[in-house]
Design a protein around this motif. Structure first.
Motif, PDB file in Angstrom:
ATOM      1  N   GLN A 190       0.688  -1.240  -0.009  1.00  0.00           N
ATOM      2  CA  GLN A 190       0.036   0.285   0.190  1.00  0.00           C
ATOM      3  C   GLN A 190       1.502   0.978  -0.564  1.00  0.00           C
ATOM      4  N   ALA A 191       2.195   0.991  -0.080  1.00  0.00           N
ATOM      5  CA  ALA A 191       2.854   2.295   0.332  1.00  0.00           C
ATOM      6  C   ALA A 191       4.587   1.746  -0.210  1.00  0.00           C
ATOM      7  N   LEU A 192       5.409   2.419  -0.469  1.00  0.00           N
ATOM      8  CA  LEU A 192       6.411   2.246  -0.902  1.00  0.00           C
ATOM      9  C   LEU A 192       7.770   2.903  -1.033  1.00  0.00           C
ATOM     10  N   LEU A 193       8.693   3.014  -0.538  1.00  0.00           N
ATOM     11  CA  LEU A 193       9.662   3.601  -0.626  1.00  0.00           C
ATOM     12  C   LEU A 193      10.985   3.155  -1.306  1.00  0.00           C
ATOM     13  N   ASP A 194      11.868   3.577  -2.691  1.00  0.00           N
ATOM     14  CA  ASP A 194      12.506   2.806  -3.224  1.00  0.00           C
ATOM     15  C   ASP A 194      13.840   3.701  -3.077  1.00  0.00           C
ATOM     16  N   ALA A 195      14.236   3.268  -3.490  1.00  0.00           N
ATOM     17  CA  ALA A 195      16.072   4.241  -4.835  1.00  0.00           C
ATOM     18  C   ALA A 195      16.525   3.366  -5.181  1.00  0.00           C
ATOM     19  N   ALA A 196      17.679   3.572  -6.416  1.00  0.00           N
ATOM     20  CA  ALA A 196      17.712   2.962  -7.617  1.00  0.00           C
ATOM     21  C   ALA A 196      19.344   2.819  -6.679  1.00  0.00           C
ATOM     22  N   PHE A 197      19.666   1.793  -7.582  1.00  0.00           N
ATOM     23  CA  PHE A 197      21.336   1.392  -7.596  1.00  0.00           C
ATOM     24  C   PHE A 197      21.735   1.789  -8.667  1.00  0.00           C
ATOM     25  N   GLN A 198      22.774   2.750  -8.760  1.00  0.00           N
ATOM     26  CA  GLN A 198      23.593   3.066 -10.236  1.00  0.00           C
ATOM     27  C   GLN A 198      24.922   2.391  -9.532  1.00  0.00           C
ATOM     28  N   VAL A 199      25.337   2.604 -11.177  1.00  0.00           N
ATOM     29  CA  VAL A 199      27.098   1.685 -11.030  1.00  0.00           C
ATOM     30  C   VAL A 199      27.625   3.304 -12.081  1.00  0.00           C
ATOM     31  N   ASN A 200      28.746   3.902 -12.058  1.00  0.00           N
ATOM     32  CA  ASN A 200      29.164   4.715 -12.907  1.00  0.00           C
ATOM     33  C   ASN A 200      27.968   5.318 -13.457  1.00  0.00           C
ATOM     34  N   GLY A 201      26.843   6.123 -13.222  1.00  0.00           N
ATOM     35  CA  GLY A 201      25.791   6.361 -13.683  1.00  0.00           C
ATOM     36  C   GLY A 201      24.465   5.579 -14.806  1.00  0.00           C
ATOM     37  N   ARG A 202      25.087   3.915 -14.614  1.00  0.00           N
ATOM     38  CA  ARG A 202      24.239   3.435 -14.798  1.00  0.00           C
ATOM     39  C   ARG A 202      23.606   2.666 -14.377  1.00  0.00           C
ATOM     40  N   PRO A 203      22.069   2.880 -14.598  1.00  0.00           N
ATOM     41  CA  PRO A 203      20.856   1.898 -13.884  1.00  0.00           C
ATOM     42  C   PRO A 203      21.398   0.785 -13.496  1.00  0.00           C
ATOM     43  N   ARG A 204      21.247   0.020 -12.388  1.00  0.00           N
ATOM     44  CA  ARG A 204      21.788  -1.370 -12.536  1.00  0.00           C
ATOM     45  C   ARG A 204      20.733  -2.487 -11.463  1.00  0.00           C
ATOM     46  N   GLY A 205      19.854  -1.495 -10.192  1.00  0.00           N
ATOM     47  CA  GLY A 205      18.997  -2.005  -9.844  1.00  0.00           C
ATOM     48  C   GLY A 205      17.990  -1.471  -9.028  1.00  0.00           C
ATOM     49  N   VAL A 206      17.192  -1.640  -7.894  1.00  0.00           N
ATOM     50  CA  VAL A 206      16.523  -1.131  -6.951  1.00  0.00           C
ATOM     51  C   VAL A 206      16.567  -1.517  -5.544  1.00  0.00           C
ATOM     52  N   VAL A 207      15.695  -1.106  -4.150  1.00  0.00           N
ATOM     53  CA  VAL A 207      15.800  -1.286  -3.000  1.00  0.00           C
ATOM     54  C   VAL A 207      14.293  -1.238  -2.715  1.00  0.00           C
ATOM     55  N   CYS A 208      13.415  -2.396  -3.039  1.00  0.00           N
ATOM     56  CA  CYS A 208      12.289  -1.266  -2.234  1.00  0.00           C
ATOM     57  C   CYS A 208      11.676  -1.817  -1.031  1.00  0.00           C
ATOM     58  N   LEU A 209      11.579  -0.920  -0.358  1.00  0.00           N
ATOM     59  CA  LEU A 209      10.789  -0.755   1.401  1.00  0.00           C
ATOM     60  C   LEU A 209       8.924  -0.621   0.423  1.00  0.00           C
ATOM     61  N   GLU A 210       8.839  -2.182   1.208  1.00  0.00           N
ATOM     62  CA  GLU A 210       7.225  -2.369   0.956  1.00  0.00           C
ATOM     63  C   GLU A 210       6.820  -2.786   2.235  1.00  0.00           C
ATOM     64  N   HIS A 211       5.046  -1.039   2.301  1.00  0.00           N
ATOM     65  CA  HIS A 211       4.385  -1.358   3.194  1.00  0.00           C
ATOM     66  C   HIS A 211       2.876  -2.068   3.541  1.00  0.00           C
ATOM     67  N   THR A 212       2.585  -2.568   4.065  1.00  0.00           N
ATOM     68  CA  THR A 212       1.371  -2.828   4.486  1.00  0.00           C
ATOM     69  C   THR A 212       0.434  -2.172   5.701  1.00  0.00           C
ATOM     70  N   GLY A 213      -1.055  -2.775   5.298  1.00  0.00           N
ATOM     71  CA  GLY A 213      -1.368  -2.410   6.224  1.00  0.00           C
ATOM     72  C   GLY A 213      -2.568  -0.332   6.814  1.00  0.00           C
ATOM     73  N   GLY A 214      -1.810  -0.359   4.224  1.00  0.00           N
ATOM     74  CA  GLY A 214      -2.329   1.522   4.907  1.00  0.00           C
ATOM     75  C   GLY A 214      -1.275   1.725   4.671  1.00  0.00           C
ATOM     76  N   PRO A 215      -1.873   3.667   4.269  1.00  0.00           N
ATOM     77  CA  PRO A 215      -0.648   4.125   3.178  1.00  0.00           C
ATOM     78  C   PRO A 215      -0.134   4.980   4.425  1.00  0.00           C
ATOM     79  N   ARG A 216       1.315   5.244   4.521  1.00  0.00           N
ATOM     80  CA  ARG A 216       2.150   5.459   5.025  1.00  0.00           C
ATOM     81  C   ARG A 216       2.928   7.048   4.924  1.00  0.00           C
ATOM     82  N   THR A 217       3.411   7.732   5.548  1.00  0.00           N
ATOM     83  CA  THR A 217       4.144   9.162   5.089  1.00  0.00           C
ATOM     84  C   THR A 217       5.213   8.698   5.253  1.00  0.00           C
ATOM     85  N   TRP A 218       6.722   9.055   4.270  1.00  0.00           N
ATOM     86  CA  TRP A 218       8.069   8.696   4.511  1.00  0.00           C
ATOM     87  C   TRP A 218       8.730  10.426   4.645  1.00  0.00           C
ATOM     88  N   THR A 219       9.031   9.631   5.976  1.00  0.00           N
ATOM     89  CA  THR A 219       9.625  10.807   6.126  1.00  0.00           C
ATOM     90  C   THR A 219      11.306  11.725   6.199  1.00  0.00           C
TER      91      THR A 219
END
Length: 183
Positions: free
Chosen positions: A122-151
């Motif tokens: 229901q809510a997520l906070l994700d960040a990119a992995f990049q090496v030398n400016g090239r996209p490599r992947g994503v780390v995903c924080l996933e929240h269930t149980g309703g909306p969540r406001t990320w600080t």
């Protein structure tokens, strides 16, 4: 919310985890799993998943390489095709961090709605992995149980974690390999 000291502790933990990366991939899965576990425990989210981008595939594909839930390590999810993640991935790679307090209301996430429904996200906070400016992947924080406001502190901390992991990947790739380890 956790204190800044806890954020520093997480960065130290991440540095310790990624220090185990060497010139070959023998420790890579352990590092991925330890990283996803540390993030899940620190951010106290339902699930943390690590995704690697297959740049050679056409269209590009995201592969889940580690998954840790509140109940422990789990087998990774199946791959996501470019038509599923489309605009979302372009945005997270461009901006570095993608925070969404309610996935049902974000137009950039429309292609991922089946994934969210399947996993109760229901809510997520994700960040990119990049090496030398090239996209490599994503780390995903996933929240269930309703909306969540990320600080702002959570967003900043995840960006720092992603940067540490990206540096470790770059160092690993720059290390010379033995002839038997080369593709």
């Amino acid at each position: 919310m956790r204190s800044t000291t806890d954020g520093g502790r997480l960065i130290d933990t991440v540095r310790h985890i990624v220090a185990g990366l060497g010139p070959n991939d023998t420790q890579l899965q352990r590092v991925r799993d330890d990283l996803s576990e540390a993030l899940q425990q620190h951010f106290q989210v339902s699930t943390v998943s690590l995704w690697c981008l297959d740049l050679m595939a056409s269209p590009m594909v995201l592969h889940c390489v580690s998954l840790h839930t509140a109940q422990g390590q789990r087998p990774p999810y199946g791959p996501l095709a470019e038509e599923e993640y489309g605009e979302y991935l372009r945005w997270v790679m461009r901006e570095g961090v993608y925070a969404c307090s309610n996935v049902d209301e974000d137009p950039n996430l429309q292609g991922l709605q089946p994934y969210f429904r399947r996993h109760g996200v229901q809510a997520l906070l994700d960040a990119a992995f990049q090496v030398n400016g090239r996209p490599r992947g994503v780390v995903c924080l996933e929240h269930t149980g309703g909306p969540r406001t990320w600080t702002p502190a959570e967003k900043s901390l995840l960006r720092r974690v992603s940067a540490e992991a990206s540096l470790a990947i770059a160092r690993m790739e720059a290390m010379p390999r033995l002839p038997s380890e080369r593709p």
